[in-house]
Design a protein around this motif. Structure first.
Motif, short mmCIF file in Angstrom:
data_model
loop_
_atom_site.label_atom_id
_atom_site.label_comp_id
_atom_site.label_asym_id
_atom_site.label_seq_id
_atom_site.Cartn_x
_atom_site.Cartn_y
_atom_site.Cartn_z
N GLN A 1 -12.89 -0.62 -30.21
CA GLN A 1 -13.78 -1.72 -29.82
C GLN A 1 -15.11 -1.23 -29.29
O GLN A 1 -15.97 -2.03 -28.92
CB GLN A 1 -13.09 -2.60 -28.77
N GLY A 2 -15.27 0.12 -29.20
CA GLY A 2 -16.55 0.68 -28.78
C GLY A 2 -16.79 0.62 -27.28
O GLY A 2 -17.94 0.56 -26.85
N TRP B 1 -10.37 -6.05 -17.67
CA TRP B 1 -9.46 -6.75 -16.75
C TRP B 1 -8.11 -6.88 -17.43
O TRP B 1 -8.01 -7.09 -18.64
CB TRP B 1 -9.99 -8.13 -16.41
N ALA B 2 -7.05 -6.75 -16.63
CA ALA B 2 -5.68 -6.92 -17.12
C ALA B 2 -4.87 -7.62 -16.04
O ALA B 2 -5.28 -7.72 -14.87
CB ALA B 2 -5.06 -5.57 -17.47
N GLN B 3 -3.72 -8.13 -16.41
CA GLN B 3 -2.82 -8.79 -15.47
C GLN B 3 -2.52 -7.84 -14.30
O GLN B 3 -2.19 -6.67 -14.50
CB GLN B 3 -1.52 -9.19 -16.16
N GLY B 4 -2.66 -8.34 -13.09
CA GLY B 4 -2.39 -7.54 -11.91
C GLY B 4 -3.64 -6.98 -11.27
O GLY B 4 -3.58 -6.53 -10.11
N MET B 5 -4.80 -6.99 -11.98
CA MET B 5 -6.04 -6.49 -11.40
C MET B 5 -6.72 -7.60 -10.61
O MET B 5 -6.75 -8.76 -11.05
CB MET B 5 -6.97 -5.99 -12.51
N ALA B 6 -7.26 -7.26 -9.46
CA ALA B 6 -7.89 -8.28 -8.62
C ALA B 6 -9.23 -8.73 -9.18
O ALA B 6 -9.59 -9.89 -9.07
CB ALA B 6 -8.07 -7.74 -7.20
N GLN C 1 -16.46 -12.21 -23.58
CA GLN C 1 -15.09 -11.78 -23.31
C GLN C 1 -14.30 -11.65 -24.61
O GLN C 1 -14.33 -12.54 -25.46
CB GLN C 1 -14.40 -12.80 -22.40
N GLN C 2 -13.61 -10.53 -24.78
CA GLN C 2 -12.80 -10.30 -25.97
C GLN C 2 -11.44 -9.76 -25.56
O GLN C 2 -11.30 -9.14 -24.52
CB GLN C 2 -13.49 -9.30 -26.91
N GLY C 3 -10.47 -9.93 -26.44
CA GLY C 3 -9.14 -9.38 -26.17
C GLY C 3 -8.11 -10.46 -25.96
O GLY C 3 -8.35 -11.64 -26.23
N PRO C 4 -6.93 -10.05 -25.48
CA PRO C 4 -6.63 -8.69 -24.96
C PRO C 4 -6.30 -7.69 -26.06
O PRO C 4 -5.88 -8.07 -27.14
CB PRO C 4 -5.43 -8.95 -24.06
N PHE C 5 -6.52 -6.38 -25.72
CA PHE C 5 -6.24 -5.30 -26.65
C PHE C 5 -5.30 -4.30 -26.00
O PHE C 5 -5.42 -4.02 -24.78
CB PHE C 5 -7.53 -4.57 -27.06
N PRO C 6 -4.39 -3.69 -26.78
CA PRO C 6 -3.60 -2.57 -26.24
C PRO C 6 -4.51 -1.37 -26.01
O PRO C 6 -5.60 -1.27 -26.58
CB PRO C 6 -2.57 -2.31 -27.34
N ILE C 7 -4.04 -0.43 -25.20
CA ILE C 7 -4.88 0.71 -24.82
C ILE C 7 -5.33 1.50 -26.04
O ILE C 7 -6.51 1.89 -26.15
CB ILE C 7 -4.12 1.62 -23.84
N TYR D 1 -5.65 -5.16 -22.21
CA TYR D 1 -6.84 -5.37 -21.40
C TYR D 1 -7.81 -6.33 -22.11
O TYR D 1 -7.99 -6.26 -23.33
CB TYR D 1 -7.57 -4.05 -21.13
N PHE D 2 -8.43 -7.21 -21.30
CA PHE D 2 -9.60 -7.96 -21.75
C PHE D 2 -10.83 -7.08 -21.53
O PHE D 2 -10.89 -6.33 -20.55
CB PHE D 2 -9.77 -9.27 -20.96
N ILE D 3 -11.83 -7.18 -22.40
CA ILE D 3 -13.06 -6.41 -22.25
C ILE D 3 -14.25 -7.36 -22.34
O ILE D 3 -14.17 -8.43 -22.93
CB ILE D 3 -13.17 -5.30 -23.31
N SER D 4 -15.37 -6.93 -21.77
CA SER D 4 -16.63 -7.69 -21.83
C SER D 4 -17.64 -6.89 -22.62
O SER D 4 -18.06 -5.81 -22.17
CB SER D 4 -17.15 -7.98 -20.42
N ILE D 5 -18.01 -7.38 -23.80
CA ILE D 5 -19.00 -6.72 -24.67
C ILE D 5 -20.22 -7.63 -24.78
O ILE D 5 -20.13 -8.73 -25.28
CB ILE D 5 -18.42 -6.43 -26.06
#
Length: 276
Positions: free
Chosen positions: A23-24, A32-37, A11-17, A3-7
């Motif tokens: 990452q706090g 956001w991840a691949q496949g999410m609208a 924008q940071q990432g991607p990170f595994p779950i 997942y990419f995250i917004s801190i």
């Protein structure tokens, strides 16, 4: 899945779950991840809810710590990579290309409007004045290295030449400082760049033609005469060479003087026409 995250709008990432907790992120952190609208709060993603078992999951994103409402993100482009809102909207982060081109655009703009010239021209005049004082020192080192002080008449010639060179250097320093005051006055009056350029070309022509080449002519003449008198068999040739070098320097100095004034007058005339 990663997942990419917004801190804090970044924008940071991607990170595994399993790395997201480090990452706090909170249930309100946009991910956001691949496949999410679209970007969604982490608390609304089923796969991530196990990260917030000890927290109360909210259904809508709340204001960030900075006190502003996080704006929704645009739908990602065809290549699957997320991007932020357009310039002027919260959450926008300029691409790296803009960060690199901004300083270039600022420099180009300062060249176009002449602000760069106005800022540095007084400094250039001061540097040229200092150079006028450095040249005699280099000349002194050169004649000492050439052994000009080894014989009587050549020593006299060397001393006279050093006096002329030092005088020319001091005169050049005062000349450029005077011209520097004038250019600062023109800059204060917001004179056009062409007018400043004309002033510079005229100053270079006058300094080179009247100070540098005239002093070079005097040095060549003195060197030819005294070295000729000190020579046993080449006196005539050395003296004539000195006269010839002196004449050449005078002619070249006059040519540079006239060229500098000519170009300077053209630039100032064009500036006056544009201003009118």
């Amino acid at each position: 899945m990663e997942y990419f995250i917004s801190i804090d709008g970044s924008q940071q990432g991607p990170f595994p779950i399993d790395a997201l907790r480090a990452q706090g992120i909170t249930p309100e952190t946009l991910v956001w991840a691949q496949g999410m609208a679209n970007w969604q709060p982490a608390g609304q993603v089923a796969e991530l809810q196990s990260l917030f078992i000890s927290q109360t999951t909210r259904t809508q994103a709340q204001p960030q710590q900075g006190g502003y409402q996080q704006q929704p993100y645009q739908q990602q482009p065809a290549n699957g990579q997320p991007y932020y809102n357009a310039p002027g909207q919260q959450g926008y982060s300029a691409p790296n290309a803009d960060m690199l081109s901004k300083p270039v655009d600022q420099v180009a703009g300062s060249l176009d409007d002449g602000s760069l010239y106005r800022k540095w021209m007084p400094t250039v005049y001061m540097v040229l004045g200092v150079v006028c004082c450095i040249i005699p020192i280099l000349y002194l080192i050169g004649i000492v290295d050439a052994g000009a002080f080894k014989r009587g008449l050549t020593t006299v010639a060397a001393i006279l030449n050093i006096i002329i060179a030092l005088g020319a250097g001091i005169l050049g320093l005062f000349y450029w400082m005077n011209r520097r005051n004038t250019i600062k006055q023109l800059i204060g009056e917001d004179a056009p760049v062409l007018s400043l350029t004309g002033h510079f070309l005229q100053s270079v022509g006058e300094c080179a033609g009247l100070i540098y080449y005239c002093s070079a002519a005097a040095i060549a003449l003195i060197t030819g005469i005294f070295f000729g008198l000190d020579s046993s068999g080449n006196a005539g040739r050395l003296i004539m060479n000195g006269f010839g070098d002196a004449v050449n320097n005078i002619i070249l100095g006059l040519a540079i003087l006239c060229l500098g004034r000519f170009l300077g007058e053209i630039a100032k005339k064009k500036a006056a026409e544009e201003k009118a």
